[in-house]
Design a protein around this motif. Structure first.
Motif, PDB file in Angstrom:
ATOM      1  N   LEU A 285       0.717  -1.209   0.003  1.00  0.00           N
ATOM      2  CA  LEU A 285      -0.019   0.064   0.061  1.00  0.00           C
ATOM      3  C   LEU A 285       0.805   1.166   0.024  1.00  0.00           C
ATOM      4  CD1 LEU A 285       0.005   1.632   2.992  1.00  0.00           C
ATOM      5  CD2 LEU A 285      -1.312  -0.402   3.776  1.00  0.00           C
ATOM      6  N   ARG A 286       0.252   2.479  -0.298  1.00  0.00           N
ATOM      7  CA  ARG A 286       0.897   3.597  -0.345  1.00  0.00           C
ATOM      8  C   ARG A 286      -0.267   4.642   0.354  1.00  0.00           C
ATOM      9  NH1 ARG A 286       0.825   7.785  -4.397  1.00  0.00           N
ATOM     10  NH2 ARG A 286      -0.561   7.171  -6.163  1.00  0.00           N
ATOM     11  N   ALA A 287       0.315   5.634   1.104  1.00  0.00           N
ATOM     12  CA  ALA A 287      -0.613   6.778   1.721  1.00  0.00           C
ATOM     13  C   ALA A 287       0.063   7.940   1.513  1.00  0.00           C
ATOM     14  CB  ALA A 287      -0.947   6.284   3.174  1.00  0.00           C
ATOM     15  N   TRP A 288      -0.818   8.988   1.276  1.00  0.00           N
ATOM     16  CA  TRP A 288      -0.370  10.262   1.262  1.00  0.00           C
ATOM     17  C   TRP A 288      -1.371  11.161   1.633  1.00  0.00           C
ATOM     18  CZ3 TRP A 288      -2.127   7.390  -2.754  1.00  0.00           C
ATOM     19  CH2 TRP A 288      -3.124   7.823  -3.417  1.00  0.00           C
ATOM     20  N   LEU A 289      -1.023  12.640   1.787  1.00  0.00           N
ATOM     21  CA  LEU A 289      -1.908  13.546   2.220  1.00  0.00           C
ATOM     22  C   LEU A 289      -2.357  14.080   0.849  1.00  0.00           C
ATOM     23  CD1 LEU A 289      -3.020  14.707   4.559  1.00  0.00           C
ATOM     24  CD2 LEU A 289      -1.444  16.612   4.732  1.00  0.00           C
ATOM     25  N   GLY A 290      -3.724  14.397   0.723  1.00  0.00           N
ATOM     26  CA  GLY A 290      -4.435  14.890  -0.285  1.00  0.00           C
ATOM     27  C   GLY A 290      -5.737  15.589   0.050  1.00  0.00           C
ATOM     28  N   ASP A 291      -5.660  17.108  -0.052  1.00  0.00           N
ATOM     29  CA  ASP A 291      -6.963  17.720  -0.227  1.00  0.00           C
ATOM     30  C   ASP A 291      -7.849  17.627   1.204  1.00  0.00           C
ATOM     31  OD1 ASP A 291      -9.013  19.697  -1.032  1.00  0.00           O
ATOM     32  OD2 ASP A 291      -9.992  18.088  -2.071  1.00  0.00           O
ATOM     33  N   GLY A 292      -7.159  17.535   2.286  1.00  0.00           N
ATOM     34  CA  GLY A 292      -7.879  17.641   3.420  1.00  0.00           C
ATOM     35  C   GLY A 292      -8.077  15.987   4.091  1.00  0.00           C
ATOM     36  N   GLU A 293      -7.579  15.039   3.281  1.00  0.00           N
ATOM     37  CA  GLU A 293      -7.903  13.765   3.565  1.00  0.00           C
ATOM     38  C   GLU A 293      -6.453  13.103   3.242  1.00  0.00           C
ATOM     39  OE1 GLU A 293     -12.496  12.834   2.442  1.00  0.00           O
ATOM     40  OE2 GLU A 293     -11.025  13.020   0.833  1.00  0.00           O
ATOM     41  N   VAL A 294      -6.337  11.738   4.141  1.00  0.00           N
ATOM     42  CA  VAL A 294      -5.287  10.784   3.776  1.00  0.00           C
ATOM     43  C   VAL A 294      -5.866  10.091   2.735  1.00  0.00           C
ATOM     44  CG1 VAL A 294      -3.827   8.971   4.737  1.00  0.00           C
ATOM     45  CG2 VAL A 294      -4.417  11.010   6.230  1.00  0.00           C
ATOM     46  N   ARG A 295      -5.271   9.746   1.536  1.00  0.00           N
ATOM     47  CA  ARG A 295      -5.464   9.089   0.324  1.00  0.00           C
ATOM     48  C   ARG A 295      -4.626   7.691   0.357  1.00  0.00           C
ATOM     49  NH1 ARG A 295      -8.222  11.666  -3.579  1.00  0.00           N
ATOM     50  NH2 ARG A 295      -9.289  13.505  -2.513  1.00  0.00           N
ATOM     51  N   VAL A 296      -5.179   6.441   0.390  1.00  0.00           N
ATOM     52  CA  VAL A 296      -4.762   5.059   0.564  1.00  0.00           C
ATOM     53  C   VAL A 296      -4.866   4.519  -0.962  1.00  0.00           C
ATOM     54  CG1 VAL A 296      -4.481   2.985   1.734  1.00  0.00           C
ATOM     55  CG2 VAL A 296      -5.013   5.092   2.840  1.00  0.00           C
ATOM     56  N   GLU A 297      -3.839   3.882  -1.435  1.00  0.00           N
ATOM     57  CA  GLU A 297      -3.729   2.842  -2.582  1.00  0.00           C
ATOM     58  C   GLU A 297      -3.459   1.669  -2.116  1.00  0.00           C
ATOM     59  OE1 GLU A 297      -1.975   2.158  -7.066  1.00  0.00           O
ATOM     60  OE2 GLU A 297      -1.229   3.693  -5.963  1.00  0.00           O
ATOM     61  N   LEU A 298      -4.326   0.527  -2.476  1.00  0.00           N
ATOM     62  CA  LEU A 298      -3.949  -0.953  -2.153  1.00  0.00           C
ATOM     63  C   LEU A 298      -3.695  -1.525  -3.334  1.00  0.00           C
ATOM     64  CD1 LEU A 298      -6.691  -1.708   0.625  1.00  0.00           C
ATOM     65  CD2 LEU A 298      -4.415  -0.726   0.818  1.00  0.00           C
ATOM     66  N   SER A 299      -2.734  -2.297  -3.384  1.00  0.00           N
ATOM     67  CA  SER A 299      -2.653  -3.257  -4.622  1.00  0.00           C
ATOM     68  C   SER A 299      -3.867  -4.278  -4.683  1.00  0.00           C
ATOM     69  CB  SER A 299      -1.382  -4.139  -4.254  1.00  0.00           C
ATOM     70  OG  SER A 299      -1.386  -5.045  -3.222  1.00  0.00           O
ATOM     71  N   ALA A 300      -4.010  -4.600  -5.884  1.00  0.00           N
ATOM     72  CA  ALA A 300      -5.189  -5.295  -6.321  1.00  0.00           C
ATOM     73  C   ALA A 300      -5.367  -6.621  -5.218  1.00  0.00           C
ATOM     74  CB  ALA A 300      -5.297  -5.731  -7.708  1.00  0.00           C
ATOM     75  N   SER A 301      -4.267  -7.173  -5.044  1.00  0.00           N
ATOM     76  CA  SER A 301      -4.207  -8.370  -4.201  1.00  0.00           C
ATOM     77  C   SER A 301      -4.704  -8.194  -2.660  1.00  0.00           C
ATOM     78  CB  SER A 301      -2.806  -9.133  -3.856  1.00  0.00           C
ATOM     79  OG  SER A 301      -2.205  -7.889  -3.494  1.00  0.00           O
ATOM     80  N   LEU A 302      -5.023  -6.844  -2.336  1.00  0.00           N
ATOM     81  CA  LEU A 302      -5.566  -6.552  -0.962  1.00  0.00           C
ATOM     82  C   LEU A 302      -6.796  -6.114  -0.650  1.00  0.00           C
ATOM     83  CD1 LEU A 302      -2.309  -4.825   0.671  1.00  0.00           C
ATOM     84  CD2 LEU A 302      -2.951  -6.997   0.875  1.00  0.00           C
ATOM     85  N   LEU A 303      -7.656  -6.191  -1.872  1.00  0.00           N
ATOM     86  CA  LEU A 303      -8.821  -5.614  -1.890  1.00  0.00           C
ATOM     87  C   LEU A 303      -9.929  -6.411  -1.050  1.00  0.00           C
ATOM     88  CD1 LEU A 303      -9.466  -4.203  -5.557  1.00  0.00           C
ATOM     89  CD2 LEU A 303      -8.936  -2.822  -3.356  1.00  0.00           C
ATOM     90  N   ARG A 304      -9.681  -7.701  -0.755  1.00  0.00           N
ATOM     91  CA  ARG A 304     -10.358  -8.614  -0.044  1.00  0.00           C
ATOM     92  C   ARG A 304     -10.237  -8.525   1.554  1.00  0.00           C
ATOM     93  NH1 ARG A 304     -13.226 -13.140  -1.885  1.00  0.00           N
ATOM     94  NH2 ARG A 304     -13.973 -12.617  -4.175  1.00  0.00           N
ATOM     95  N   ALA A 305      -9.312  -7.543   1.846  1.00  0.00           N
ATOM     96  CA  ALA A 305      -9.000  -7.286   3.301  1.00  0.00           C
ATOM     97  C   ALA A 305      -8.835  -5.792   3.614  1.00  0.00           C
ATOM     98  CB  ALA A 305      -7.517  -7.870   3.631  1.00  0.00           C
ATOM     99  N   VAL A 306      -9.913  -5.304   3.098  1.00  0.00           N
ATOM    100  CA  VAL A 306     -10.055  -3.662   3.215  1.00  0.00           C
ATOM    101  C   VAL A 306      -9.977  -3.413   4.737  1.00  0.00           C
ATOM    102  CG1 VAL A 306     -11.225  -1.543   2.868  1.00  0.00           C
ATOM    103  CG2 VAL A 306     -10.468  -3.061   0.824  1.00  0.00           C
ATOM    104  N   PRO A 307     -11.068  -3.878   5.309  1.00  0.00           N
ATOM    105  CA  PRO A 307     -11.719  -3.403   6.804  1.00  0.00           C
ATOM    106  C   PRO A 307     -10.182  -3.521   7.902  1.00  0.00           C
ATOM    107  CG  PRO A 307     -13.059  -5.024   6.276  1.00  0.00           C
ATOM    108  CD  PRO A 307     -11.958  -5.092   5.182  1.00  0.00           C
ATOM    109  N   PRO A 308      -9.468  -4.626   7.941  1.00  0.00           N
ATOM    110  CA  PRO A 308      -8.429  -4.597   8.822  1.00  0.00           C
ATOM    111  C   PRO A 308      -7.315  -3.523   8.348  1.00  0.00           C
ATOM    112  CG  PRO A 308      -8.131  -6.419   7.767  1.00  0.00           C
ATOM    113  CD  PRO A 308      -9.569  -5.912   7.483  1.00  0.00           C
TER     114      PRO A 308
END
Length: 467
Positions: A243-266
């Protein structure tokens, strides 16, 4: 939580971000509930009803606003020890680890009847109702922010079947998942999520703290962004990616690799703790008084409790840089991360991998015998069920940690402050705190820190920032 209608309406009219996530406004004329920061035209005061959480608003028959998206609101970091059980249960639910009431109560060490009573008293709804709302809001987030198939969204959100999700969407939101997706723009190129917070947030100070302690190959910080590998268990499976995270427009943005989309909540729950996004800077500042430090300074938690605990053991009585070097060597023993972005290479070893090591193997990496013994004992304890997450009981965890060889009050308290993310935990007898506060003895330091309770984790970071 008792809400003052007049104060809530003033916050709603002024779109006061300090109250985002602290309450939700249900509008009788539309049947919709909103965050205080909603950009929509403000309703009449007599048409508003106020709720402490989204689940209570939905239980009263309101559906979430499509403009302000209640699923994006920040949570609330509690400091009251009397609310600890309800908070621990909420942590499990937000991380998607609620299973059912009986299993949740067993994990927390109480009866399901007692848990239901305590939770309902605090949140106004039962744990089951709260969990159901969290699943619905997560599904809404996935439909809006990703191009995941509806079937995959249902599984990732924990519904078990598309039919069950469709039924609840129709009942609660008067829309089908496909209709909701048609009304909200979604990203087709990648899975990007938004994490809200209450300003101010000193993002650079947060990254500086994490960069000084980043584990080579597992974490990488550059260009105002945080990158890391992720190996996480969820719904009976191990999910691996980055994953990667950065600050953008008053929110923290997070990008996940496709392999992690089934584990979004934790994953999102862990990031909220790592970046301390549920903090209320105004409330904390009042508790710290004139203590030096910027208002946007946060008390970082941890993405992974075991990883943080090992790092804490390595940091006993050596420099931050030396501990970071040793942690990188241990990380290299973990599984390689395939197709990882530049700067990432390995997943941090899990408890089973660490427990299977010999002390001599850690010794070859430069870890002295007392610390290698502590790491192996810790890994074994985690294998046996020691919980190092924010859902754990802090008193029980500290007692269990201090019963292990090589772990004393400083290490146990540091783990409580970061891995368990308890706002009143602080590293006892810390050398840096004694220098920053001018205290010479452990007793003097404890007395100096006492007035900052229940925010001593934040007092710690404010004092450290002055060094």
């Amino acid at each position: 939580m008792k809400l003052d209608p007049n104060a809530c309406y003033q916050a709603l009219v002024s779109r006061d971000s300090r109250f985002d996530g602290r309450f939700y406004a249900g509008v009788l004329s539309t049947g919709i509930y909103c965050r205080p920061v909603c950009p929509a035209r403000k309703p009449l005061a007599e048409n508003c009803r106020y709720f402490a959480n989204a689940a209570a608003a939905e239980a009263a028959g309101f559906r979430p606003c499509l403009k302000c998206r209640p699923e994006l609101a920040p949570g609330y970091a509690w400091s009251d020890a009397s609310q600890r059980l309800a908070k621990r249960a909420e942590e499990c639910i937000r991380a998607g680890d609620e299973a059912n009431l009986a299993e949740l109560a067993q994990r927390l060490g109480v009866t399901d009847r007692h848990l239901r009573r305590v939770f309902t008293q605090q949140f106004g709804v039962s744990p089951v109702a709260y969990a159901q709302t969290q699943r619905l809001l997560l599904a809404k987030k996935l439909l809006a922010d990703t191009a995941m198939a509806v079937t995959d969204v249902a599984m990732a959100a924990g519904f078990g079947s598309v039919r069950r999700m469709n039924s609840l969407f129709a009942e609660r939101y008067q829309l089908s998942p496909k209709q909701l997706r048609g009304q909200q723009q979604r990203r087709q190129d990648r899975a990007e999520f938004r994490l809200s917070y209450r300003p101010p947030l000193d993002w650079q100070a947060l990254l500086n703290f994490l960069a000084a302690r980043a584990i080579a190959g597992v974490e990488h910080i550059a260009g105002g962004q945080y990158w890391r590998t992720v190996r996480i268990g969820y719904q009976g499976q191990v999910h691996k990616g980055w994953l990667r995270a950065w600050l953008g427009d008053g929110e923290v943005r997070v990008e996940l690799s496709a392999s992690l989309l089934r584990a979004v909540p934790p994953i999102l729950a862990a990031l909220r703790h790592l970046f301390d996004l549920d903090a209320d800077p105004q409330e904390i500042s009042l508790g710290l008084g004139t203590l030096p430090g910027e208002a946007g300074l946060r008390a970082p938690g941890a993405f992974d409790g075991l990883e943080m605990a090992v790092r804490a053991i390595l940091g006993q009585q050596i420099t931050v840089t030396a501990a970071r070097t040793l942690a990188g060597r241990i990380a290299a023993l973990g599984e390689s991360c395939q197709d990882a972005p530049q700067g990432l290479s390995h997943y941090f070893p899990d408890a089973a991998t660490l427990a299977a090591l010999a002390q001599s193997q850690l010794g070859e990496l430069g870890v002295i015998r007392s610390r290698s013994g502590a790491i192996l004992a810790l890994a074994g304890a985690v294998q046996q069920g020691l919980d190092l997450s924010p859902a754990a009981d802090i008193d029980q965890v500290k007692e269990a940690l201090m019963a292990l060889p090589g772990i004393g009050p400083w290490t146990a308290s540091y783990i409580a402050m970061r891995a368990l993310h308890w706002p009143d935990a602080w590293p006892e007898n810390d050398h840096g705190l004694k220098v920053a506060s001018g205290c010479k003895t452990p007793k003097a330091l404890a007395e100096a820190m006492a007035p900052y309770s229940p925010w001593r984790a934040y007092a710690t970071h404010h004092l450290w920032s002055t060094l």
